[in-house]
Design a protein around this motif. Sequence first.
Motif, PDB file in Angstrom:
ATOM      1  N   SER A   1       1.419  73.135   7.028  1.00 26.40           N
ATOM      2  CA  SER A   1       0.830  72.513   8.219  1.00 26.40           C
ATOM      3  C   SER A   1       1.739  72.661   9.430  1.00 26.40           C
ATOM      4  O   SER A   1       1.262  72.897  10.553  1.00 26.40           O
ATOM      5  N   ALA A   2       3.058  72.553   9.212  1.00 24.25           N
ATOM      6  CA  ALA A   2       3.993  72.706  10.333  1.00 24.25           C
ATOM      7  C   ALA A   2       3.986  74.142  10.857  1.00 24.25           C
ATOM      8  O   ALA A   2       4.037  74.374  12.070  1.00 24.25           O
ATOM      9  N   ILE A   3       3.900  75.106   9.953  1.00 27.64           N
ATOM     10  CA  ILE A   3       3.888  76.510  10.360  1.00 27.64           C
ATOM     11  C   ILE A   3       2.596  76.836  11.097  1.00 27.64           C
ATOM     12  O   ILE A   3       2.611  77.513  12.125  1.00 27.64           O
ATOM     13  N   PHE A   4       1.444  76.334  10.609  1.00 29.32           N
ATOM     14  CA  PHE A   4       0.169  76.570  11.288  1.00 29.32           C
ATOM     15  C   PHE A   4       0.183  75.929  12.674  1.00 29.32           C
ATOM     16  O   PHE A   4      -0.384  76.468  13.627  1.00 29.32           O
ATOM     17  N   SER A   5       0.827  74.785  12.787  1.00 24.97           N
ATOM     18  CA  SER A   5       0.921  74.123  14.085  1.00 24.97           C
ATOM     19  C   SER A   5       1.741  74.974  15.059  1.00 24.97           C
ATOM     20  O   SER A   5       1.371  75.109  16.234  1.00 24.97           O
ATOM     21  N   ARG A   6       2.858  75.556  14.558  1.00 22.63           N
ATOM     22  CA  ARG A   6       3.669  76.422  15.433  1.00 22.63           C
ATOM     23  C   ARG A   6       2.906  77.676  15.852  1.00 22.63           C
ATOM     24  O   ARG A   6       3.189  78.267  16.895  1.00 22.63           O
ATOM     25  N   ALA A   7       1.945  78.076  15.025  1.00 23.58           N
ATOM     26  CA  ALA A   7       1.136  79.249  15.354  1.00 23.58           C
ATOM     27  C   ALA A   7      -0.084  78.891  16.205  1.00 23.58           C
ATOM     28  O   ALA A   7      -0.926  79.757  16.481  1.00 23.58           O
ATOM     29  N   ASP A   8      -0.161  77.606  16.628  1.00 20.70           N
ATOM     30  CA  ASP A   8      -1.289  77.112  17.445  1.00 20.70           C
ATOM     31  C   ASP A   8      -2.614  77.235  16.711  1.00 20.70           C
ATOM     32  O   ASP A   8      -3.653  77.576  17.310  1.00 20.70           O
ATOM     33  N   LEU A   9      -2.600  76.970  15.407  1.00 20.81           N
ATOM     34  CA  LEU A   9      -3.813  77.001  14.611  1.00 20.81           C
ATOM     35  C   LEU A   9      -4.163  75.590  14.160  1.00 20.81           C
ATOM     36  O   LEU A   9      -3.288  74.734  14.020  1.00 20.81           O
ATOM     37  N   SER A  10      -5.436  75.362  13.905  1.00 18.21           N
ATOM     38  CA  SER A  10      -5.921  74.010  13.605  1.00 18.21           C
ATOM     39  C   SER A  10      -5.824  73.699  12.117  1.00 18.21           C
ATOM     40  O   SER A  10      -5.735  74.611  11.281  1.00 18.21           O
ATOM     41  N   PRO A  11      -5.844  72.421  11.746  1.00 15.66           N
ATOM     42  CA  PRO A  11      -5.894  72.038  10.333  1.00 15.66           C
ATOM     43  C   PRO A  11      -7.107  72.623   9.613  1.00 15.66           C
ATOM     44  O   PRO A  11      -7.068  72.885   8.410  1.00 15.66           O
ATOM     45  N   GLN A  12      -8.210  72.860  10.360  1.00 15.01           N
ATOM     46  CA  GLN A  12      -9.402  73.449   9.758  1.00 15.01           C
ATOM     47  C   GLN A  12      -9.121  74.880   9.307  1.00 15.01           C
ATOM     48  O   GLN A  12      -9.555  75.317   8.233  1.00 15.01           O
ATOM     49  N   ASP A  13      -8.377  75.646  10.131  1.00 14.90           N
ATOM     50  CA  ASP A  13      -7.992  77.008   9.747  1.00 14.90           C
ATOM     51  C   ASP A  13      -7.182  76.979   8.455  1.00 14.90           C
ATOM     52  O   ASP A  13      -7.387  77.793   7.549  1.00 14.90           O
ATOM     53  N   LEU A  14      -6.248  76.024   8.373  1.00 15.65           N
ATOM     54  CA  LEU A  14      -5.407  75.898   7.185  1.00 15.65           C
ATOM     55  C   LEU A  14      -6.253  75.577   5.960  1.00 15.65           C
ATOM     56  O   LEU A  14      -6.082  76.191   4.897  1.00 15.65           O
ATOM     57  N   HIS A  15      -7.180  74.640   6.092  1.00 16.15           N
ATOM     58  CA  HIS A  15      -8.023  74.249   4.962  1.00 16.15           C
ATOM     59  C   HIS A  15      -8.880  75.420   4.481  1.00 16.15           C
ATOM     60  O   HIS A  15      -9.005  75.657   3.269  1.00 16.15           O
ATOM     61  N   GLU A  16      -9.491  76.148   5.409  1.00 15.39           N
ATOM     62  CA  GLU A  16     -10.339  77.281   5.038  1.00 15.39           C
ATOM     63  C   GLU A  16      -9.541  78.338   4.276  1.00 15.39           C
ATOM     64  O   GLU A  16     -10.018  78.915   3.303  1.00 15.39           O
TER      65      GLU A  16
ATOM     66  N   ILE B   1       0.691  88.928   0.210  1.00 20.06           N
ATOM     67  CA  ILE B   1      -0.737  88.637   0.080  1.00 20.06           C
ATOM     68  C   ILE B   1      -1.331  88.615   1.483  1.00 20.06           C
ATOM     69  O   ILE B   1      -0.786  87.964   2.386  1.00 20.06           O
ATOM     70  N   VAL B   2      -2.445  89.332   1.672  1.00 23.11           N
ATOM     71  CA  VAL B   2      -3.100  89.399   2.977  1.00 23.11           C
ATOM     72  C   VAL B   2      -4.458  88.697   2.884  1.00 23.11           C
ATOM     73  O   VAL B   2      -5.268  89.005   2.004  1.00 23.11           O
ATOM     74  N   PHE B   3      -4.690  87.739   3.772  1.00 20.31           N
ATOM     75  CA  PHE B   3      -5.961  87.022   3.864  1.00 20.31           C
ATOM     76  C   PHE B   3      -6.664  87.499   5.131  1.00 20.31           C
ATOM     77  O   PHE B   3      -6.093  87.435   6.221  1.00 20.31           O
ATOM     78  N   GLU B   4      -7.912  87.967   5.005  1.00 18.71           N
ATOM     79  CA  GLU B   4      -8.673  88.459   6.154  1.00 18.71           C
ATOM     80  C   GLU B   4     -10.004  87.730   6.229  1.00 18.71           C
ATOM     81  O   GLU B   4     -10.702  87.584   5.224  1.00 18.71           O
ATOM     82  N   ARG B   5     -10.341  87.287   7.428  1.00 22.55           N
ATOM     83  CA  ARG B   5     -11.600  86.561   7.608  1.00 22.55           C
ATOM     84  C   ARG B   5     -12.775  87.526   7.523  1.00 22.55           C
ATOM     85  O   ARG B   5     -12.794  88.570   8.190  1.00 22.55           O
ATOM     86  N   GLY B   6     -13.744  87.197   6.689  1.00 20.99           N
ATOM     87  CA  GLY B   6     -14.963  87.980   6.559  1.00 20.99           C
ATOM     88  C   GLY B   6     -16.175  87.161   6.954  1.00 20.99           C
ATOM     89  O   GLY B   6     -16.057  86.074   7.532  1.00 20.99           O
ATOM     90  N   VAL B   7     -17.335  87.678   6.601  1.00 22.51           N
ATOM     91  CA  VAL B   7     -18.578  86.993   6.971  1.00 22.51           C
ATOM     92  C   VAL B   7     -18.707  85.665   6.245  1.00 22.51           C
ATOM     93  O   VAL B   7     -19.146  84.662   6.811  1.00 22.51           O
ATOM     94  N   THR B   8     -18.296  85.650   4.972  1.00 20.17           N
ATOM     95  CA  THR B   8     -18.466  84.433   4.159  1.00 20.17           C
ATOM     96  C   THR B   8     -17.160  83.660   3.969  1.00 20.17           C
ATOM     97  O   THR B   8     -17.101  82.743   3.162  1.00 20.17           O
ATOM     98  N   GLY B   9     -16.110  84.038   4.649  1.00 16.49           N
ATOM     99  CA  GLY B   9     -14.819  83.361   4.497  1.00 16.49           C
ATOM    100  C   GLY B   9     -13.695  84.374   4.385  1.00 16.49           C
ATOM    101  O   GLY B   9     -13.841  85.541   4.755  1.00 16.49           O
ATOM    102  N   PHE B  10     -12.572  83.923   3.856  1.00 19.72           N
ATOM    103  CA  PHE B  10     -11.404  84.787   3.758  1.00 19.72           C
ATOM    104  C   PHE B  10     -11.423  85.594   2.455  1.00 19.72           C
ATOM    105  O   PHE B  10     -11.735  85.066   1.384  1.00 19.72           O
ATOM    106  N   THR B  11     -11.109  86.873   2.575  1.00 19.30           N
ATOM    107  CA  THR B  11     -10.896  87.718   1.404  1.00 19.30           C
ATOM    108  C   THR B  11      -9.389  87.853   1.180  1.00 19.30           C
ATOM    109  O   THR B  11      -8.598  87.751   2.125  1.00 19.30           O
ATOM    110  N   THR B  12      -8.997  88.063  -0.068  1.00 18.08           N
ATOM    111  CA  THR B  12      -7.579  88.096  -0.436  1.00 18.08           C
ATOM    112  C   THR B  12      -7.230  89.441  -1.055  1.00 18.08           C
ATOM    113  O   THR B  12      -7.936  89.924  -1.934  1.00 18.08           O
TER     114      THR B  12
END
Length: 445
Positions: free
Chosen positions: A91-106, A149-160
Amino acid sequence: MQNWIPKRHAMRKSPAGKFPRRHLALAASTLIALGLALLLLPGENAEAKRTAIPLDLELTPSRVSTAPEVAPVVTEQAWKEIPVKNGDSLSAIFSRADLSPQDLHELVSSSAKAKALNKIRPGQKLSFKISDDGQLEAMSFQIDKLNSIVFERGVTGFTTTKMTETPEIRQRVASATITSSLYRAAQDAGVSQGIIMELANIFGGVLDFVYDVRKDDYFIVIYEELYLNGELLSSGQILAAQYFNRGKSFEAYRYINKQGEVDYFSEAGESMRKAFLRAPLDFTRISSGFNPKRLHPVFKTVRPHRGVDYAAPRGTPVYAAGDGRVADAGYSKANGNYVFIKHGEAYMTKYLHLHKRAVSKGDRVRQRETIGWVGSTGYATGPHLHYEFLLNGVHRNPATIVKQLPAPKKVAAGAMPEFKAQIAGMQLQLRTYAAQRNYTGVDAG
């Protein structure tokens, strides 16, 4: 009296008046026509432009353009890299990247592989690809220098996707002469701690690095090193090693059989892995040997000392001397933390005064598996391991009993040609290196 001049000669008063007006009009028309003709004639540039047009291009009104077409500019979104610091959380790293808690949860709920993010350590790196409107498009988690590990956003969510780099494998040869200890000599030769420990493990069945090592012993080891982009990552496997001790030479070769099993064998095809280790821990000294009439250091009375005491720093790993099952593990006033291991029907080994235990009663253990750590619990004057060896319920001297144990396994007779062929290159390297270093005058052990 004024001269009289006829009217038909009046235009001669000026040069322009030499021709009739109809002649001037005709000349002007001719000049204009000639100028237009010159303008319409194709020049060199016009010819060059014409020949540059593809022959199959139809010049229809829909294809003709008065201005050159400009390709759209596509900008690649930059990655934002954030190193993991001490005490960091996702959560601290996502905050430093200016990303929301929702991005982290997804992201963390996208797949089972995302659970690896719960084990982030200082020194690892997370890289984020964020769109202009602030949305997380992709994230890369560097597990180590070879895996990510690379996570990429797709149509239905993140692919790994698991990404693995293939390191370059190089061979290295190192040697050293013992002046005080194997550990110090190997360190001085630039050998990594992992290779030193593995070297002791390989020869642990034939050499006791407490009793047997002598000054002026020497060793040669051929092992792998792993490189990525020219940078040394780590040491790999030991391929072959030779240890010279008291006029004898011990050789060990890495061999992979047809079943894919890996082990180390002597030149004769005999396993370096004996039924029991010569000592259940590394690089220590004997503080008290097997002695039926020893004066007890605490009670100051003559009491049998039915084992060997290894003085070692608190926290030194203690290994199972052989394969077996934990017969008992616990604490008593005299023994402190202890572990007893049963090896088949005839043999038992005991480990006393441990700082902590790593196994419990009933556990199966493998030879050289860590079962605890050196301590000073129970009746102990300082950190050490008390080690006992029992044969059919009778205490035996651990330093000498191993010489009476069953012979180790050998390479099957049918596999010997393959074994000889597999180790031939390593044999040549060891002997060439020994000759170059003048390591001679020893008998094969």
